[in-house]
Design an enzyme around this catalytic site. Structure first.
Site: not given
Length: 125
Positions: A33, A102
């Protein structure tokens, strides 16, 4: 989509910035990402006396970074290395499936900072 804890840590991030003369720096990125996280640590008596982060990425990446810094501050280096992405996820109350990477970024950032510190200490010895 995000828990109240994630929103809080994104909107009010703790330990943002960098440390002058950091003892260890970990910079990791996630090609999936494009998020990049940098953790700086100060170490005293084998404990993380201070920690800061700079993260360029989405809300989940910033929230994960912020809460991870709180989780390791004051811990020994070995204790900090035991913090996993699951611990980060649990502390945040979860993340959407597509954002779980994340939390892994936070775990990897901690490891990279501790490894950098230990590498610097080994060079001095």
């Amino acid at each position: 989509m995000y828990t109240e804890t994630v929103r809080d840590y994104f909107l009010n991030p703790r330990n943002v910035g960098s440390l002058d003369h950091a003892d260890g720096i970990g910079e990791v990125g996630n090609a999936k990402c494009g998020d990049v996280m940098k953790i700086s640590i100060k170490v005293e008596d084998d404990r993380i006396a201070d920690v800061r982060f700079e993260t360029f990425g989405c809300a989940a990446a910033i929230a994960s970074s912020s809460i991870a810094t709180e989780m390791i501050k004051g811990k020994t280096l070995d204790e900090a290395l035991k913090v996993t992405n699951k611990d980060v996820l649990d502390a945040l109350g979860g993340l959407p499936a597509e954002k779980i990477h994340c939390s892994l970024l936070a775990e990897e950032g901690i490891r990279a900072a501790v490894e950098d510190y230990r590498s610097r200490m080994a060079e001095r010895a």
